[in-house]
Design a protein around this motif. Structure first.
Motif, PDB file in Angstrom:
ATOM      1  N   ASP A 147       0.916  -1.287  -0.005  1.00  0.00           N
ATOM      2  CA  ASP A 147       0.211   0.015   0.099  1.00  0.00           C
ATOM      3  C   ASP A 147       0.828   1.310   0.034  1.00  0.00           C
ATOM      4  O   ASP A 147       0.531   2.347  -0.423  1.00  0.00           O
ATOM      5  CB  ASP A 147      -0.912   0.086   1.274  1.00  0.00           C
ATOM      6  CG  ASP A 147      -1.981  -1.112   1.347  1.00  0.00           C
ATOM      7  OD1 ASP A 147      -2.661  -1.453   0.271  1.00  0.00           O
ATOM      8  OD2 ASP A 147      -2.117  -1.708   2.274  1.00  0.00           O
ATOM      9  N   VAL A 148       1.939   1.216   0.695  1.00  0.00           N
ATOM     10  CA  VAL A 148       2.541   2.451   0.761  1.00  0.00           C
ATOM     11  C   VAL A 148       4.397   2.142   0.820  1.00  0.00           C
ATOM     12  O   VAL A 148       4.612   1.230   1.442  1.00  0.00           O
ATOM     13  CB  VAL A 148       2.535   3.211   2.272  1.00  0.00           C
ATOM     14  CG1 VAL A 148       3.525   4.288   2.626  1.00  0.00           C
ATOM     15  CG2 VAL A 148       1.008   3.462   2.471  1.00  0.00           C
ATOM     16  N   ILE A 149       4.779   2.963  -0.216  1.00  0.00           N
ATOM     17  CA  ILE A 149       6.186   2.520  -0.520  1.00  0.00           C
ATOM     18  C   ILE A 149       6.904   4.055  -0.144  1.00  0.00           C
ATOM     19  O   ILE A 149       6.597   5.151  -0.533  1.00  0.00           O
ATOM     20  CB  ILE A 149       6.514   2.215  -1.800  1.00  0.00           C
ATOM     21  CG1 ILE A 149       5.786   0.909  -2.273  1.00  0.00           C
ATOM     22  CG2 ILE A 149       7.985   2.325  -2.022  1.00  0.00           C
ATOM     23  CD1 ILE A 149       5.497   0.869  -3.851  1.00  0.00           C
ATOM     24  N   SER A 150       7.785   3.865   0.667  1.00  0.00           N
ATOM     25  CA  SER A 150       8.663   5.285   1.175  1.00  0.00           C
ATOM     26  C   SER A 150      10.213   5.080   1.241  1.00  0.00           C
ATOM     27  O   SER A 150      10.499   4.009   1.821  1.00  0.00           O
ATOM     28  CB  SER A 150       8.068   5.657   2.440  1.00  0.00           C
ATOM     29  OG  SER A 150       8.792   6.675   3.092  1.00  0.00           O
ATOM     30  N   ALA A 151      10.885   5.823   0.449  1.00  0.00           N
ATOM     31  CA  ALA A 151      12.413   5.404   0.322  1.00  0.00           C
ATOM     32  C   ALA A 151      13.068   6.722   0.139  1.00  0.00           C
ATOM     33  O   ALA A 151      12.423   7.639  -0.322  1.00  0.00           O
ATOM     34  CB  ALA A 151      12.728   4.345  -0.638  1.00  0.00           C
ATOM     35  N   TYR A 152      14.271   6.605   0.112  1.00  0.00           N
ATOM     36  CA  TYR A 152      15.399   7.738  -0.034  1.00  0.00           C
ATOM     37  C   TYR A 152      16.386   7.015  -0.847  1.00  0.00           C
ATOM     38  O   TYR A 152      16.725   5.898  -0.475  1.00  0.00           O
ATOM     39  CB  TYR A 152      15.861   8.173   1.162  1.00  0.00           C
ATOM     40  CG  TYR A 152      16.791   9.213   1.019  1.00  0.00           C
ATOM     41  CD1 TYR A 152      16.333  10.877   0.777  1.00  0.00           C
ATOM     42  CD2 TYR A 152      18.072   9.337   0.982  1.00  0.00           C
ATOM     43  CE1 TYR A 152      17.152  11.699   0.748  1.00  0.00           C
ATOM     44  CE2 TYR A 152      18.871  10.391   0.654  1.00  0.00           C
ATOM     45  CZ  TYR A 152      18.655  11.501   0.594  1.00  0.00           C
ATOM     46  OH  TYR A 152      19.196  12.696   0.722  1.00  0.00           O
TER      47      TYR A 152
END
Lengths: 391, 97, 310
Positions: free
Chosen positions: A23-28
């Protein structure tokens, strides 16, 4: 019928995240993890996947967003390497303490200084005790498979722990391998939507993340510790179910020509494949050498490790990191601790090899076995050295 | 009712240390902290509610007669209500032992 | 503001509290009051992501909680990122039909240290990404929870345990960071300053922030008797004096447009505000004059912005 296609391992990882209905992808972005997030952002931008994708302002925030979204009940994913993992280290402990089953892929890379983008396990070892289930995989297929395995395991109500898939940077992340893709229907069956035990919602106003006084902190810590240990049963069960679906069965500790071996090599991660080539060569020369590979780093597979190693005379542990000023390599310390109480146990000789991307060839493994056998024979039974360093 | 932290065994700790009972900290008697307590002179009270809205401890409640009355179970005795009362209807008096 | 409003206006407010009594803040804590008013303004359909700090510690000694709304705490510097995660989590779950569609307001709640210092990066990231949430900074002008150490939000001259009044340095030697201006520089739809001494104004602003689509930032001056070394019963009066002296003007920035909520034809001298606080006790006349000059200048600048509109 499952499709077998050649693709970069990072792309395979991203495809698995898509198939897992995250559902949620968060990265740097950080090398060598970048290809995973680049491909995921493409997938989301093309509408191939219904997820929220955020390329945020730091790894600390990347993990913090996953913690927030996972707490609402959204399946969340991040990935990083080295310095990025160091920056989010604080939050890894918290994600486990709050029992949020986030999945993170770590494309393993050296921790600075000096700065180096190449592969070893110093990043993973830094957060060894963070309380996540931690796998070290050997090839691209294992990366792809473990995305589904990890979510199914982590989200199980009897587990509820975040999971790390450690895959070697560049050596795995940037190579093209044949990957057997699993049909979506099968995945949907294997991995149903996440049903959180507790989730942030006004309908049930829970408090999540209260602080603990000394009078109760130890109880919370034991609850976490016992739960992670107890997840072993589920880990085996999920691997079994996955094997029944795909024919690919995994074990916490795997052995290769090890049963009767006098000397055992022990590896973790992608160098296991190279080590097996070395084992074949030594076997051809008539030497009694085998290989033990650790796939499950946390919870540590004490029993499986003992079963695989106790019969040998020499155990040559190949670490991919150094505990500077400490007992040598972190894997070797763990292995020694695991077999310490056994009346009959092998001598453990420890090399740190492949530090920061230095190649480890089959020839190197043979040299290490030679050296370890001689040293142990001469009485240096618990030695440690960084392999291949110019004197 | 939630039991105090020193009575919990590790097996009773909810997954992730969540607290399932909203606002259960209200069993805690912060009223023990005070050395002064507010006394309302109802003759001066104009029922404006400033004592109520300025109370950091949610100690003021409206009674049946329309007066805001301080709940001494929670009142920490800060004296804000007395200071802010536009008709000086609230005085702080020494809390007796 | 109070003088402009009917004193009976508070009678129109809900009696419901979502921040329960029994919390362990110090006597006269205006930060706890600020939190209470924020909760009152927002009602039950919210989720709060809180930073580590006084409000977290006074409200959540496991297994007890002062929160009647869903409340989440995980660390100090990442409140805005965690709130971002909660906001996107709710959004995607509603879109996929896994939870029913309804308006749930996500609130980030942090002190001045968690906002202006260690949490600034995460806040900037969240404001830039434009999440639909409210970020509330309850500013008590130092790290009170750890024992009154200076932050970048501590005013010039204030003595704290790490900016003490010594023989050569007289308290904090830097000027207070202007967080509201930093938030406004992100071009978010709504920025406001507020103070619990003006409860109706505060509540109104929080409600407005909840109605606005996109990120909103509210900076709330929260008098801390323990850290400011002031009498607990003066917490409301001190907040009022901060506003009346121009030390902490109440204003809004809506889509870049500045609006001063209360304009005083003549500001009270800052001395009236300073003299009630032990943290300023060591200040010399020259230093007070220096502060006065700066405050007057800043206030004039704000008035010009109010006139200009940007």
């Amino acid at each position: 019928m499952a499709k077998r296609v050649g693709m970069e391992v990072s792309i395979a990882a991203a495809e698995a995240v898509k198939q897992a209905n995250v559902d949620v992808i968060s990265a740097y972005p950080i090398t060598p993890q970048t290809h995973i997030v680049e491909h995921l952002s493409e997938i989301v931008a093309n509408g191939e996947m219904d997820a929220e994708f955020f390329c945020v302002e730091s790894e600390h925030s990347a993990m913090s967003i996953c913690i927030g979204s996972e707490a609402t009940g959204a399946r969340s994913f991040t990935c990083t390497s080295a310095q990025g993992l160091a920056l989010m280290a604080e939050m890894t402990y918290i994600a486990s303490g709050l029992r949020l089953p986030i999945l993170m892929i770590v494309a393993n890379r050296t921790l600075s200084a000096p700065l180096s983008i190449w592969n070893d396990h110093s990043d993973a070892m830094m957060i060894r005790d963070c309380g996540w289930v931690q796998y070290f995989v050997e090839n691209g297929q294992e990366v792809y498979d473990h995305v589904f395995i990890s979510y199914r395991l982590g989200e199980d109500r009897n587990v509820l722990f975040p999971v790390i898939i450690n895959m070697d940077g560049f050596v795995l992340s940037h190579v093209i391998e044949p990957i057997e893709l699993i049909e979506q229907e099968k995945i949907d069956q294997f991995l149903p939507p996440y049903q959180p035990l507790y989730q942030l919602h006004p309908d049930q106003p829970i408090t999540m993340g209260a602080f603990a006084l000394p009078a109760i902190f130890a109880e919370t810590k034991k609850a976490q510790e016992m739960a992670l240990r107890a997840s072993m049963g589920k880990i085996l069960e999920v691997w079994k179910a996955f094997g029944d679906m795909t024919g690919r069965y995994y074990q916490p500790v795997e052995t290769y020509r090890a049963e009767d071996a006098e000397t055992l090599l022990l590896t973790m991660g992608s160098i296991g494949e190279t080590a097996s080539v070395a084992v074949d060569q030594m076997r051809e020369e008539g030497r009694s050498v085998g290989l033990v590979k650790i796939r499950l780093w946390r919870p540590f597979p004490f029993e499986a490790l003992k079963q695989a190693t106790l019969h040998a005379k020499n155990l040559v542990v190949i670490d991919r990191a150094v505990s500077v000023g400490g007992p040598g390599g972190p894997v070797a310390s763990e292995v020694k601790a695991a077999i310490y109480g056994e009346p009959i146990r092998p001598s453990v000789y420890n090399f740190a090899a492949g530090i920061s991307g230095r190649d480890v060839t089959p020839f190197d493994f043979i040299k290490m076995v030679d050296k370890a056998e001689i040293e142990i024979e001469e009485g240096n039974k618990e030695g440690f050295e960084i392999y291949g360093v110019r004197e | 009712m939630t039991k105090p932290e020193s009575e919990w065994t590790w097996k009773e700790i909810p997954v992730g240390n969540v607290i399932l009972e909203p606002g259960n900290a209200s069993v805690y008697r912060t009223g023990d902290w005070k050395s002064f307590k507010p006394i309302l002179n109802k003759e001066l009270c104009i029922h404006c509610g400033l004592c109520y809205i300025f109370c950091p401890d949610m100690a003021y409640n409206l009674d049946a007669e329309g007066y805001f009355i301080s709940d001494l179970y929670y009142c920490k005795g800060c004296g804000i209500c007395s200071k802010e009362c536009p008709t000086r209807a609230i005085t702080m008096v020494v809390e007796e032992e | 503001m109070i003088e402009n409003l009917n004193v009976f206006a508070v009678r129109t407010l809900t009696q419901k509290e979502y921040f329960a009594p029994g919390h362990r803040s110090c006597q006269g804590c205006a930060e706890a009051l600020a939190v209470r008013l924020v909760c009152k303004a927002l009602g039950r359909n919210i989720i709060i992501a809180s930073a580590t700090g006084c409000m977290e510690i006074v409200s959540s000694p496991f297994p007890f909680t002062s929160w009647k709304v869903p409340w989440f705490h995980c660390a100090f510097e990442n409140t805005a990122a965690v709130a971002s995660g909660i906001e996107v989590g709710l959004k995607v779950l509603m879109r996929k039909g896994r939870i029913p569609q309804k308006k749930i307001v996500t609130v980030g709640l942090a002190g001045d240290g968690g906002t202006a210092d260690i949490g600034l990066q995460a806040l900037s990231g969240a404001l830039e990404r434009g999440h639909d949430f409210i970020y509330v900074c309850t500013d008590n002008e130092a790290y009170m929870n750890t024992g009154i150490q200076r932050s970048s939000s501590t005013p010039f001259g204030a003595s704290t345990t790490t900016s003490p009044a010594g023989k050569t340095k007289m308290g904090q030697i830097t000027w207070k960071k202007n967080m509201a201006a930093i938030a406004a520089a992100h071009n978010i739809p709504y920025v406001a300053t507020a103070c619990p001494s003006y409860p109706m104004d505060l509540i109104q602003k929080v409600k407005k922030a909840a109605d606005i689509k996109g990120a909103a930032y509210i900076h709330i001056l929260s008098v801390c008797p323990t850290g400011w070394r002031s009498a607990p019963d003066l917490s409301i009066k001190l907040g009022r004096l901060a506003v009346e002296t121009g030390t902490f003007p109440l204003y809004e920035v809506e889509h870049g447009k500045y609006h001063l909520n209360i304009d005083f034809p003549k500001l009270k001298p800052i001395k009236e505000y300073i003299k009630l606080q032990g943290r300023f006790r060591h200040l010399t006349e020259e230093m007070i004059e220096e502060i006065q000059t700066r405050i007057t200048h800043d206030y004039e600048q704000l008035k010009e912005r109010d006139k200009r509109g940007f």
